[in-house]
Design a protein around this motif. Structure first.
Motif, PDB file in Angstrom:
ATOM      1  N   HIS A  77       0.790  -1.232   0.000  1.00  0.00           N
ATOM      2  CA  HIS A  77       0.000   0.000   0.000  1.00  0.00           C
ATOM      3  C   HIS A  77       0.824   1.285   0.000  1.00  0.00           C
ATOM      4  O   HIS A  77       0.245   2.370  -0.118  1.00  0.00           O
ATOM      5  CB  HIS A  77      -0.918   0.009   1.229  1.00  0.00           C
ATOM      6  CG  HIS A  77      -1.771  -1.227   1.349  1.00  0.00           C
ATOM      7  ND1 HIS A  77      -2.724  -1.558   0.412  1.00  0.00           N
ATOM      8  CD2 HIS A  77      -1.797  -2.215   2.281  1.00  0.00           C
ATOM      9  CE1 HIS A  77      -3.324  -2.684   0.770  1.00  0.00           C
ATOM     10  NE2 HIS A  77      -2.767  -3.107   1.891  1.00  0.00           N
ATOM     11  N   GLY A  78       2.133   1.187   0.147  1.00  0.00           N
ATOM     12  CA  GLY A  78       2.949   2.384   0.224  1.00  0.00           C
ATOM     13  C   GLY A  78       3.064   2.916   1.645  1.00  0.00           C
ATOM     14  O   GLY A  78       2.427   2.420   2.576  1.00  0.00           O
ATOM     15  N   TYR A  79       3.858   3.963   1.783  1.00  0.00           N
ATOM     16  CA  TYR A  79       4.165   4.499   3.106  1.00  0.00           C
ATOM     17  C   TYR A  79       2.994   5.260   3.710  1.00  0.00           C
ATOM     18  O   TYR A  79       2.586   5.009   4.849  1.00  0.00           O
ATOM     19  CB  TYR A  79       5.385   5.414   3.005  1.00  0.00           C
ATOM     20  CG  TYR A  79       5.817   6.001   4.320  1.00  0.00           C
ATOM     21  CD1 TYR A  79       6.434   5.209   5.283  1.00  0.00           C
ATOM     22  CD2 TYR A  79       5.630   7.357   4.593  1.00  0.00           C
ATOM     23  CE1 TYR A  79       6.844   5.751   6.495  1.00  0.00           C
ATOM     24  CE2 TYR A  79       6.038   7.909   5.787  1.00  0.00           C
ATOM     25  CZ  TYR A  79       6.645   7.098   6.744  1.00  0.00           C
ATOM     26  OH  TYR A  79       7.036   7.647   7.941  1.00  0.00           O
ATOM     27  N   GLU A  80       2.426   6.199   2.963  1.00  0.00           N
ATOM     28  CA  GLU A  80       1.394   7.065   3.514  1.00  0.00           C
ATOM     29  C   GLU A  80       0.128   6.295   3.870  1.00  0.00           C
ATOM     30  O   GLU A  80      -0.548   6.612   4.857  1.00  0.00           O
ATOM     31  CB  GLU A  80       1.069   8.188   2.528  1.00  0.00           C
ATOM     32  CG  GLU A  80       2.230   9.137   2.252  1.00  0.00           C
ATOM     33  CD  GLU A  80       2.687   9.869   3.500  1.00  0.00           C
ATOM     34  OE1 GLU A  80       1.869  10.027   4.441  1.00  0.00           O
ATOM     35  OE2 GLU A  80       3.857  10.287   3.543  1.00  0.00           O
ATOM     36  N   ALA A  81      -0.224   5.306   3.056  1.00  0.00           N
ATOM     37  CA  ALA A  81      -1.485   4.589   3.258  1.00  0.00           C
ATOM     38  C   ALA A  81      -1.401   3.494   4.309  1.00  0.00           C
ATOM     39  O   ALA A  81      -2.422   2.889   4.648  1.00  0.00           O
ATOM     40  CB  ALA A  81      -1.948   3.984   1.931  1.00  0.00           C
ATOM     41  N   THR A  82      -0.226   3.245   4.848  1.00  0.00           N
ATOM     42  CA  THR A  82      -0.047   2.204   5.859  1.00  0.00           C
ATOM     43  C   THR A  82       0.070   2.839   7.239  1.00  0.00           C
ATOM     44  O   THR A  82       0.853   3.763   7.443  1.00  0.00           O
ATOM     45  CB  THR A  82       1.215   1.374   5.566  1.00  0.00           C
ATOM     46  OG1 THR A  82       1.091   0.757   4.278  1.00  0.00           O
ATOM     47  CG2 THR A  82       1.411   0.293   6.614  1.00  0.00           C
ATOM     48  N   THR A  83      -0.712   2.351   8.180  1.00  0.00           N
ATOM     49  CA  THR A  83      -0.660   2.873   9.542  1.00  0.00           C
ATOM     50  C   THR A  83       0.019   1.866  10.464  1.00  0.00           C
ATOM     51  O   THR A  83       0.119   0.675  10.151  1.00  0.00           O
ATOM     52  CB  THR A  83      -2.068   3.161  10.082  1.00  0.00           C
ATOM     53  OG1 THR A  83      -2.760   1.911  10.272  1.00  0.00           O
ATOM     54  CG2 THR A  83      -2.853   4.045   9.110  1.00  0.00           C
ATOM     55  N   LEU A  84       0.465   2.358  11.606  1.00  0.00           N
ATOM     56  CA  LEU A  84       1.069   1.469  12.598  1.00  0.00           C
ATOM     57  C   LEU A  84       0.040   0.470  13.112  1.00  0.00           C
ATOM     58  O   LEU A  84       0.364  -0.672  13.434  1.00  0.00           O
ATOM     59  CB  LEU A  84       1.657   2.289  13.744  1.00  0.00           C
ATOM     60  CG  LEU A  84       2.817   3.218  13.367  1.00  0.00           C
ATOM     61  CD1 LEU A  84       3.315   3.970  14.594  1.00  0.00           C
ATOM     62  CD2 LEU A  84       3.961   2.434  12.731  1.00  0.00           C
TER      63      LEU A  84
END
Length: 218
Positions: A31-38
């Motif tokens: 999903h990429g960096y921005e779309a992935t949450t912790l």
């Protein structure tokens, strides 16, 4: 019931951390960096959300640590694989060829993950100095030793810079460089025959062969 020994607790912590790192590689790659949450990463790893913050100060640190671990594991597997018939697995040129192919291959196989990683490296904060990055550096440094470098530390840094540049070139949106062309350039610099490492997609660009040059150690 007696309490668990310290070694058992340490092993459980190690496994939890590795599950988080693997989940991070998967989700950032999907999903990429921005779309992935912790929270997404914790859920994928089957861990509590607070455990992510316990091990990593933030998402940037988690991504870089996860990618450095993936790079280290990929490189280690390439360097340790069994030789093919007629191949000298311990030869320094073969090991350097494998290292180059491992990193270029990772960029081709996981473009979303590696693009996010390189984008963060180019920000002001730069490298995250972590154990995974140090393991990766040690493998590349040892590869230069086996290759025959007279100055492994300087030559490792040059190899690292060249590989980073090649990864950026492969992943550059709108104007990517062909991986085979970059491989040919790197193999030519270090005097490596095209047949070394893990070649794919036929011979070198333009035909002919990239052959080892006498005294090509840089």
């Amino acid at each position: 019931m007696s309490p668990r020994r310290a070694s058992v607790n340490e092993e459980l912590r190690r496994r939890s951390r590795e599950r988080l790192l693997q989940a991070a590689v998967e989700l950032f790659g999907e999903h990429g960096y921005e779309a992935t949450t912790l929270g997404d990463i914790a859920e994928r790893a089957g861990a509590a959300r607070g455990l992510v913050s316990y091990y990593f100060p933030g998402k940037r640190q988690l991504l870089q640590t996860a990618v450095h671990r993936q790079m280290h594991l990929t490189l280690a597997a390439a360097l340790e694989r069994d030789p093919v018939p007629g191949e000298d697995a311990a030869g320094g040129r073969e090991l350097l060829a494998r290292a180059i192919d491992a990193i270029l291959g990772l960029a081709a196989e996981r473009p979303v993950l590696m693009r996010a990683h390189m984008a963060l490296l180019l920000q002001q904060e730069g490298f995250v100095q972590c154990a995974e990055q140090q393991r990766l550096a040690a493998l590349l440094r040892e590869t230069m030793v086996r290759y025959g470098s007279a100055d492994p530390e300087s030559d490792y840094r040059m190899l690292r810079a060249l590989l980073m540049g090649a990864v950026v070139a492969v992943l550059l949106p709108g104007a990517p460089m062909p991986g085979r062309r970059l491989r040919a350039e790197l193999f030519g610099r270090y005097g490596l025959a095209w047949e070394l490492g893990c070649p794919s997609g036929g011979g070198p660009p333009g035909g002919g062969s990239v052959s080892a040059r006498e005294g090509a150690h840089q």
